[in-house]
Design a protein around this motif. Structure first.
Motif, short mmCIF file in Angstrom:
data_model
loop_
_atom_site.label_atom_id
_atom_site.label_comp_id
_atom_site.label_asym_id
_atom_site.label_seq_id
_atom_site.Cartn_x
_atom_site.Cartn_y
_atom_site.Cartn_z
N PHE A 18 -13.24 75.01 -57.68
CA PHE A 18 -14.07 73.99 -57.06
C PHE A 18 -13.45 72.60 -57.20
N LEU A 19 -13.00 72.25 -58.41
CA LEU A 19 -12.41 70.93 -58.61
C LEU A 19 -11.09 70.78 -57.86
N TYR A 20 -10.31 71.83 -57.80
CA TYR A 20 -9.05 71.77 -57.06
C TYR A 20 -9.31 71.50 -55.59
N GLU A 21 -10.28 72.23 -55.02
CA GLU A 21 -10.58 72.06 -53.60
C GLU A 21 -11.20 70.69 -53.32
N SER A 22 -12.06 70.21 -54.21
CA SER A 22 -12.73 68.94 -53.92
C SER A 22 -11.84 67.72 -54.19
#
Length: 67
Positions: free
Chosen positions: A57-61
């Motif tokens: 999630f953090l990588y994508e956001s």
């Protein structure tokens, strides 16, 4: 490694802090789903799954703002 020094330290601290909070919340959700089947194996699997979900999630956001 941040060899070119292009990422600010406050950004790294922010991501680590938010990642820790999100992974704890995700682990609590997984624990609630598995409340009838809690043993050491399911606890470990659910915690690692929560970490993986949080990293994705953090990588994508944050991928667009870091690049």
């Amino acid at each position: 490694m941040n060899a070119p020094q292009n990422i600010a330290i406050y950004r790294i601290v922010y991501v680590v802090f938010i990642g820790g909070i999100l992974s704890m919340l995700a682990a609590l959700v997984f624990f609630d789903i598995l409340k009838n089947n809690i043993n050491p194996i399911t606890i470990g699997v659910s915690e690692e799954l929560a970490k993986a979900v949080t990293v994705i999630f953090l990588y994508e956001s944050l991928n667009t703002s870091i690049s």
